[in-house]
Design a protein around this motif. Sequence first.
Motif, PDB file in Angstrom:
ATOM      1  N   GLY A 224     -80.823  29.427   7.524  1.00 14.02           N
ATOM      2  CA  GLY A 224     -82.038  28.639   7.633  1.00 14.02           C
ATOM      3  C   GLY A 224     -81.811  27.151   7.719  1.00 14.02           C
ATOM      4  N   ALA A 225     -80.611  26.726   8.115  1.00 13.97           N
ATOM      5  CA  ALA A 225     -80.299  25.299   8.183  1.00 13.97           C
ATOM      6  C   ALA A 225     -81.167  24.604   9.242  1.00 13.97           C
ATOM      7  CB  ALA A 225     -78.817  25.111   8.521  1.00 13.97           C
ATOM      8  N   LYS A 226     -81.393  23.321   9.036  1.00 14.78           N
ATOM      9  CA  LYS A 226     -82.125  22.506   9.994  1.00 14.78           C
ATOM     10  C   LYS A 226     -81.133  21.749  10.876  1.00 14.78           C
ATOM     11  CE  LYS A 226     -86.166  21.872   7.017  1.00 14.78           C
ATOM     12  NZ  LYS A 226     -87.054  20.895   6.330  1.00 14.78           N
ATOM     13  N   PHE A 227     -81.294  21.872  12.156  1.00 15.93           N
ATOM     14  CA  PHE A 227     -80.357  21.279  13.116  1.00 15.93           C
ATOM     15  C   PHE A 227     -80.920  19.989  13.690  1.00 15.93           C
ATOM     16  CE2 PHE A 227     -78.941  25.536  12.754  1.00 15.93           C
ATOM     17  CZ  PHE A 227     -77.614  25.590  13.155  1.00 15.93           C
ATOM     18  N   SER A 228     -80.034  19.010  13.878  1.00 18.04           N
ATOM     19  CA  SER A 228     -80.416  17.775  14.532  1.00 18.04           C
ATOM     20  C   SER A 228     -80.366  17.962  16.051  1.00 18.04           C
ATOM     21  CB  SER A 228     -79.462  16.639  14.144  1.00 18.04           C
ATOM     22  OG  SER A 228     -79.460  16.439  12.751  1.00 18.04           O
ATOM     23  N   ARG A 229     -81.093  17.131  16.749  1.00 26.97           N
ATOM     24  CA  ARG A 229     -81.056  17.171  18.212  1.00 26.97           C
ATOM     25  C   ARG A 229     -79.651  16.809  18.687  1.00 26.97           C
ATOM     26  NH1 ARG A 229     -84.320  17.147  22.637  1.00 26.97           N
ATOM     27  NH2 ARG A 229     -83.618  15.922  24.442  1.00 26.97           N
ATOM     28  N   ALA A 236     -72.523  10.054  19.963  1.00 25.29           N
ATOM     29  CA  ALA A 236     -72.043  10.943  18.899  1.00 25.29           C
ATOM     30  C   ALA A 236     -72.179  10.281  17.528  1.00 25.29           C
ATOM     31  CB  ALA A 236     -70.588  11.319  19.155  1.00 25.29           C
ATOM     32  N   LEU A 237     -72.279  11.096  16.509  1.00 27.35           N
ATOM     33  CA  LEU A 237     -72.508  10.582  15.163  1.00 27.35           C
ATOM     34  C   LEU A 237     -71.240  10.068  14.502  1.00 27.35           C
ATOM     35  CD1 LEU A 237     -74.941  13.375  13.940  1.00 27.35           C
ATOM     36  CD2 LEU A 237     -75.532  11.005  14.484  1.00 27.35           C
ATOM     37  N   ASN A 238     -70.081  10.380  15.065  1.00 31.45           N
ATOM     38  CA  ASN A 238     -68.825   9.948  14.456  1.00 31.45           C
ATOM     39  C   ASN A 238     -67.838   9.580  15.558  1.00 31.45           C
ATOM     40  OD1 ASN A 238     -66.571   9.474  12.905  1.00 31.45           O
ATOM     41  ND2 ASN A 238     -66.704  11.372  11.739  1.00 31.45           N
ATOM     42  N   ALA A 239     -67.438   8.342  15.603  1.00 26.64           N
ATOM     43  CA  ALA A 239     -66.545   7.856  16.665  1.00 26.64           C
ATOM     44  C   ALA A 239     -65.145   8.428  16.551  1.00 26.64           C
ATOM     45  CB  ALA A 239     -66.493   6.328  16.636  1.00 26.64           C
ATOM     46  N   VAL A 240     -64.731   8.825  15.347  1.00 24.69           N
ATOM     47  CA  VAL A 240     -63.341   9.270  15.177  1.00 24.69           C
ATOM     48  C   VAL A 240     -63.194  10.786  15.310  1.00 24.69           C
ATOM     49  CG1 VAL A 240     -62.791   7.273  13.758  1.00 24.69           C
ATOM     50  CG2 VAL A 240     -63.474   9.409  12.644  1.00 24.69           C
ATOM     51  N   THR A 241     -64.271  11.472  15.686  1.00 28.52           N
ATOM     52  CA  THR A 241     -64.177  12.881  16.079  1.00 28.52           C
ATOM     53  C   THR A 241     -64.816  13.023  17.460  1.00 28.52           C
ATOM     54  OG1 THR A 241     -66.245  13.401  14.921  1.00 28.52           O
ATOM     55  CG2 THR A 241     -64.193  13.747  13.709  1.00 28.52           C
ATOM     56  N   ASN A 242     -64.347  12.206  18.369  1.00 35.05           N
ATOM     57  CA  ASN A 242     -64.938  12.128  19.706  1.00 35.05           C
ATOM     58  C   ASN A 242     -63.809  12.101  20.732  1.00 35.05           C
ATOM     59  OD1 ASN A 242     -67.038  12.022  21.505  1.00 35.05           O
ATOM     60  ND2 ASN A 242     -67.682   9.936  21.025  1.00 35.05           N
ATOM     61  N   HIS A 243     -64.148  12.218  22.010  1.00 34.78           N
ATOM     62  CA  HIS A 243     -63.130  12.192  23.054  1.00 34.78           C
ATOM     63  C   HIS A 243     -63.317  10.957  23.932  1.00 34.78           C
ATOM     64  CE1 HIS A 243     -66.535  14.749  24.133  1.00 34.78           C
ATOM     65  NE2 HIS A 243     -66.328  14.528  25.411  1.00 34.78           N
ATOM     66  N   ASP A 286     -70.810   3.274   6.899  1.00 31.05           N
ATOM     67  CA  ASP A 286     -71.136   2.204   7.844  1.00 31.05           C
ATOM     68  C   ASP A 286     -70.633   2.536   9.245  1.00 31.05           C
ATOM     69  OD1 ASP A 286     -72.380   0.603   5.894  1.00 31.05           O
ATOM     70  OD2 ASP A 286     -70.442  -0.151   5.220  1.00 31.05           O
ATOM     71  N   ARG A 287     -69.450   3.120   9.323  1.00 34.57           N
ATOM     72  CA  ARG A 287     -68.922   3.507  10.640  1.00 34.57           C
ATOM     73  C   ARG A 287     -69.827   4.556  11.284  1.00 34.57           C
ATOM     74  NH1 ARG A 287     -64.120   3.176   7.682  1.00 34.57           N
ATOM     75  NH2 ARG A 287     -63.957   5.432   7.416  1.00 34.57           N
ATOM     76  N   HIS A 288     -70.297   5.499  10.485  1.00 31.28           N
ATOM     77  CA  HIS A 288     -71.182   6.536  11.030  1.00 31.28           C
ATOM     78  C   HIS A 288     -72.511   5.930  11.464  1.00 31.28           C
ATOM     79  CE1 HIS A 288     -68.914   9.954   8.727  1.00 31.28           C
ATOM     80  NE2 HIS A 288     -68.149   9.280   9.562  1.00 31.28           N
ATOM     81  N   ALA A 289     -73.011   5.009  10.677  1.00 33.29           N
ATOM     82  CA  ALA A 289     -74.284   4.388  11.017  1.00 33.29           C
ATOM     83  C   ALA A 289     -74.177   3.589  12.308  1.00 33.29           C
ATOM     84  CB  ALA A 289     -74.743   3.499   9.866  1.00 33.29           C
ATOM     85  N   ARG A 290     -72.986   3.059  12.588  1.00 32.95           N
ATOM     86  CA  ARG A 290     -72.764   2.245  13.794  1.00 32.95           C
ATOM     87  C   ARG A 290     -71.855   2.979  14.791  1.00 32.95           C
ATOM     88  NH1 ARG A 290     -72.920  -1.374   9.460  1.00 32.95           N
ATOM     89  NH2 ARG A 290     -74.400  -3.121   9.769  1.00 32.95           N
ATOM     90  N   SER A 291     -71.977   4.283  14.817  1.00 32.66           N
ATOM     91  CA  SER A 291     -71.071   5.074  15.663  1.00 32.66           C
ATOM     92  C   SER A 291     -71.196   4.717  17.139  1.00 32.66           C
ATOM     93  CB  SER A 291     -71.334   6.569  15.468  1.00 32.66           C
ATOM     94  OG  SER A 291     -72.653   6.911  15.875  1.00 32.66           O
ATOM     95  N   VAL A 292     -72.397   4.484  17.624  1.00 29.27           N
ATOM     96  CA  VAL A 292     -72.578   4.160  19.045  1.00 29.27           C
ATOM     97  C   VAL A 292     -71.862   2.856  19.383  1.00 29.27           C
ATOM     98  CG1 VAL A 292     -74.270   3.581  20.825  1.00 29.27           C
ATOM     99  CG2 VAL A 292     -74.748   5.424  19.201  1.00 29.27           C
ATOM    100  N   GLU A 293     -71.971   1.900  18.507  1.00 31.76           N
ATOM    101  CA  GLU A 293     -71.295   0.624  18.713  1.00 31.76           C
ATOM    102  C   GLU A 293     -69.787   0.795  18.693  1.00 31.76           C
ATOM    103  OE1 GLU A 293     -70.977  -3.750  16.464  1.00 31.76           O
ATOM    104  OE2 GLU A 293     -72.506  -2.287  15.871  1.00 31.76           O
ATOM    105  N   LEU A 294     -69.286   1.613  17.772  1.00 33.01           N
ATOM    106  CA  LEU A 294     -67.842   1.825  17.649  1.00 33.01           C
ATOM    107  C   LEU A 294     -67.302   2.610  18.840  1.00 33.01           C
ATOM    108  CD1 LEU A 294     -65.558   1.125  15.735  1.00 33.01           C
ATOM    109  CD2 LEU A 294     -66.007   3.260  14.480  1.00 33.01           C
ATOM    110  N   ILE A 295     -68.069   3.561  19.338  1.00 33.34           N
ATOM    111  CA  ILE A 295     -67.653   4.329  20.512  1.00 33.34           C
ATOM    112  C   ILE A 295     -67.489   3.414  21.720  1.00 33.34           C
ATOM    113  CG2 ILE A 295     -68.440   6.062  22.189  1.00 33.34           C
ATOM    114  CD1 ILE A 295     -69.690   7.566  19.766  1.00 33.34           C
TER     115      ILE A 295
END
Length: 401
Positions: A224-229, A236-243, A286-295
Amino acid sequence: MESGIFEGLKVLDCASFIAAPAAATVLGDFGADVIKIEPPGAGDPYRLLPSLPGYPHSEHNFAWMLESRNKKSLALDLSKPEGQAVLHRLAAEADVFITNFPPAVRERLGITYARLAPLNTRLVYASFTGYGEKGEEANKPGFDSNAYWARSGLMDLVRADEDTTPARSVAGMGDHPSAMALYGAIVTALYKRERTGKGSHVSSNLMANGMWASGVLAQAKLCGAKFSRRRSREHALNAVTNHYKCRDGRWLMLSLLNEDRQWPALARCLGLDDFVRDARFAARADRHARSVELIKVFDEIFATKDLAEWRSILDGNGLVFGVVGILDDIPGDPQMLENEVLVPFENDTMLTINSPIWVDGSKKTTPRRPPGIGEHSDEILRRYGYDEAAIQKLRASGAVA
């Protein structure tokens, strides 16, 4: 020829295409004697896969080489009573029988577990289907593209975002891991036979294996978990688990799950030492909150060097990352060669793909080229007690080719 763990084990591969026959291939890799039962004429329709539109052009039947190495072929028409009688004689002495015909077809061809088990109480009967052996879809045909990849949700889940077209699978992508599940079921039943002296019926299917592959998110849904869009790579929500794309157009994938420890090393490798102390990126939240900027920053940096340079820079720093491989990388991959992921055919320089398990102290069978249709029919029939007159009679009836 090397012996193996399964030396002397007699296996009947009465299946087509990939998942079920590939389980027999793994048994053969460890020394089992595998007889491929296929219909006269065109044989297993999987032989024709490379001729379909969109597949690579080659003078070699690459699909058949992979799934049917080390096997012997008996061309047998199971629609004829004479053909069924031959198979029943073989099954009476076999250790393992493998099929992926739907239940209704097994009944028609005289190869159900109920029909074969009384002939041989030690027989391990392994059946494989698209959607399981019960319910309305038990006799529904399925390939891994639909029963494994699409049905499980994987086809949807790997999309970059919810507006992207669902991603198609490649040939055998679900079949090969499913084959390992069927192989595991067979080996489990052989272990049970060692303890009880009795064979049994084991089974697996593409739908179940697809669900197992998508299990983490599928279990979340069951809870019954709630999924994000879903978000695109750039968001992405995390720059260090991205390609990231390198200068030469190649990609690499960062997978820094131990982020607090690994972030300083990554920042140093990317020439971002000041980011370690920068209040915007110093803390994980903070990195997660600014993931788009870090990417965006990472995109610009990775675009300055080729993939090989980045591999050299990132290696040896405790960073978990991987190359997004392409087919051109495979033939000369030293790690694959050193670990026998790729091995040569017998008396040949051509490589093939090894089955993905090894047992210390047990040498695998050197891969041999696959058989032609019915190449070993007479040899197999003689081994099981048919004399020349009986063989000619079977050929005249069309039951054997």
